[in-house]
Design a protein around this motif. Structure first.
Motif, PDB file in Angstrom:
ATOM      1  N   ALA A  24       0.849  -1.193   0.000  1.00 30.97           N
ATOM      2  CA  ALA A  24       0.000   0.000   0.000  1.00 30.97           C
ATOM      3  C   ALA A  24       0.879   1.236   0.000  1.00 30.97           C
ATOM      4  O   ALA A  24       1.967   1.242   0.573  1.00 30.97           O
ATOM      5  CB  ALA A  24      -0.902   0.005   1.222  1.00 30.97           C
ATOM      6  N   MET A  25       0.395   2.281  -0.623  1.00 35.91           N
ATOM      7  CA  MET A  25       1.114   3.539  -0.689  1.00 35.91           C
ATOM      8  C   MET A  25       0.674   4.439   0.450  1.00 35.91           C
ATOM      9  O   MET A  25      -0.507   4.506   0.784  1.00 35.91           O
ATOM     10  CB  MET A  25       0.823   4.213  -2.030  1.00 35.91           C
ATOM     11  CG  MET A  25       1.678   5.385  -2.295  1.00 35.91           C
ATOM     12  SD  MET A  25       3.351   4.794  -2.551  1.00 35.91           S
ATOM     13  CE  MET A  25       4.032   6.164  -3.396  1.00 35.91           C
ATOM     14  N   ALA A  26       1.619   5.126   1.058  1.00 39.52           N
ATOM     15  CA  ALA A  26       1.328   6.063   2.137  1.00 39.52           C
ATOM     16  C   ALA A  26       2.286   7.242   2.017  1.00 39.52           C
ATOM     17  O   ALA A  26       3.271   7.186   1.270  1.00 39.52           O
ATOM     18  CB  ALA A  26       1.482   5.389   3.485  1.00 39.52           C
ATOM     19  N   ALA A  38      -4.555   5.629   2.110  1.00 42.22           N
ATOM     20  CA  ALA A  38      -5.879   5.620   1.482  1.00 42.22           C
ATOM     21  C   ALA A  38      -7.003   5.469   2.507  1.00 42.22           C
ATOM     22  O   ALA A  38      -8.053   6.115   2.386  1.00 42.22           O
ATOM     23  CB  ALA A  38      -5.963   4.514   0.439  1.00 42.22           C
ATOM     24  N   VAL A  39      -6.810   4.649   3.519  1.00 44.41           N
ATOM     25  CA  VAL A  39      -7.855   4.435   4.530  1.00 44.41           C
ATOM     26  C   VAL A  39      -8.072   5.703   5.350  1.00 44.41           C
ATOM     27  O   VAL A  39      -9.214   6.098   5.614  1.00 44.41           O
ATOM     28  CB  VAL A  39      -7.490   3.245   5.441  1.00 44.41           C
ATOM     29  CG1 VAL A  39      -8.482   3.105   6.585  1.00 44.41           C
ATOM     30  CG2 VAL A  39      -7.413   1.960   4.640  1.00 44.41           C
ATOM     31  N   ILE A  40      -6.998   6.362   5.733  1.00 47.25           N
ATOM     32  CA  ILE A  40      -7.114   7.604   6.501  1.00 47.25           C
ATOM     33  C   ILE A  40      -7.840   8.664   5.686  1.00 47.25           C
ATOM     34  O   ILE A  40      -8.741   9.344   6.180  1.00 47.25           O
ATOM     35  CB  ILE A  40      -5.723   8.098   6.943  1.00 47.25           C
ATOM     36  CG1 ILE A  40      -5.141   7.136   7.984  1.00 47.25           C
ATOM     37  CG2 ILE A  40      -5.794   9.522   7.496  1.00 47.25           C
ATOM     38  CD1 ILE A  40      -3.698   7.398   8.331  1.00 47.25           C
ATOM     39  N   ARG A  44     -11.414  10.420   6.627  1.00 46.07           N
ATOM     40  CA  ARG A  44     -11.528  11.871   6.759  1.00 46.07           C
ATOM     41  C   ARG A  44     -12.618  12.412   5.853  1.00 46.07           C
ATOM     42  O   ARG A  44     -13.385  13.283   6.249  1.00 46.07           O
ATOM     43  CB  ARG A  44     -10.194  12.541   6.422  1.00 46.07           C
ATOM     44  CG  ARG A  44      -9.172  12.387   7.511  1.00 46.07           C
ATOM     45  CD  ARG A  44      -7.907  13.108   7.165  1.00 46.07           C
ATOM     46  NE  ARG A  44      -6.893  12.871   8.178  1.00 46.07           N
ATOM     47  CZ  ARG A  44      -5.639  13.235   8.077  1.00 46.07           C
ATOM     48  NH1 ARG A  44      -5.214  13.871   6.991  1.00 46.07           N
ATOM     49  NH2 ARG A  44      -4.784  12.977   9.040  1.00 46.07           N
ATOM     50  N   PHE A  45     -12.688  11.906   4.632  1.00 46.81           N
ATOM     51  CA  PHE A  45     -13.711  12.351   3.692  1.00 46.81           C
ATOM     52  C   PHE A  45     -15.101  12.036   4.229  1.00 46.81           C
ATOM     53  O   PHE A  45     -15.999  12.882   4.217  1.00 46.81           O
ATOM     54  CB  PHE A  45     -13.491  11.692   2.333  1.00 46.81           C
ATOM     55  CG  PHE A  45     -14.524  12.068   1.318  1.00 46.81           C
ATOM     56  CD1 PHE A  45     -14.516  13.322   0.733  1.00 46.81           C
ATOM     57  CD2 PHE A  45     -15.515  11.171   0.953  1.00 46.81           C
ATOM     58  CE1 PHE A  45     -15.472  13.679  -0.199  1.00 46.81           C
ATOM     59  CE2 PHE A  45     -16.472  11.512   0.016  1.00 46.81           C
ATOM     60  CZ  PHE A  45     -16.458  12.767  -0.553  1.00 46.81           C
ATOM     61  N   ILE A  46     -15.292  10.827   4.743  1.00 41.70           N
ATOM     62  CA  ILE A  46     -16.579  10.428   5.304  1.00 41.70           C
ATOM     63  C   ILE A  46     -16.921  11.289   6.508  1.00 41.70           C
ATOM     64  O   ILE A  46     -18.041  11.782   6.641  1.00 41.70           O
ATOM     65  CB  ILE A  46     -16.573   8.932   5.679  1.00 41.70           C
ATOM     66  CG1 ILE A  46     -16.521   8.082   4.415  1.00 41.70           C
ATOM     67  CG2 ILE A  46     -17.777   8.572   6.541  1.00 41.70           C
ATOM     68  CD1 ILE A  46     -16.243   6.613   4.676  1.00 41.70           C
TER      69      ILE A  46
END
Length: 71
Positions: A24-26, A38-40, A44-46
């Protein structure tokens, strides 16, 4: 990429999971340590959308309550 918290430099990093054979890219900020993947970003968007909806709902309620006593 620029850090949203301190406007510092965000450096990319690839995270590997030995158990699941995934990558995964961070990004992490070299100034303040902010860490974003991506999960963070999705959470945040939600949360921002939920907060905006709650704020709009609360603003509408305050406005309508203010008109109750008007004659």
């Amino acid at each position: 990429m620029t850090c949203l918290r301190c406007h510092g430099l965000m450096l990319p990093s690839v995270l590997y999971s030995e158990h699941e054979c995934l990558a995964a890219m961070a990004y992490s900020c070299i100034n303040c340590g902010e860490y974003v993947d991506a999960v963070i970003l999705q959470n945040r968007f939600i949360n921002e959308a939920t907060m905006e909806g709650a704020h709009a709902h609360a603003s509408g309620q305050r406005h309508s309550h203010g008109n109750r006593g008007a004659v």
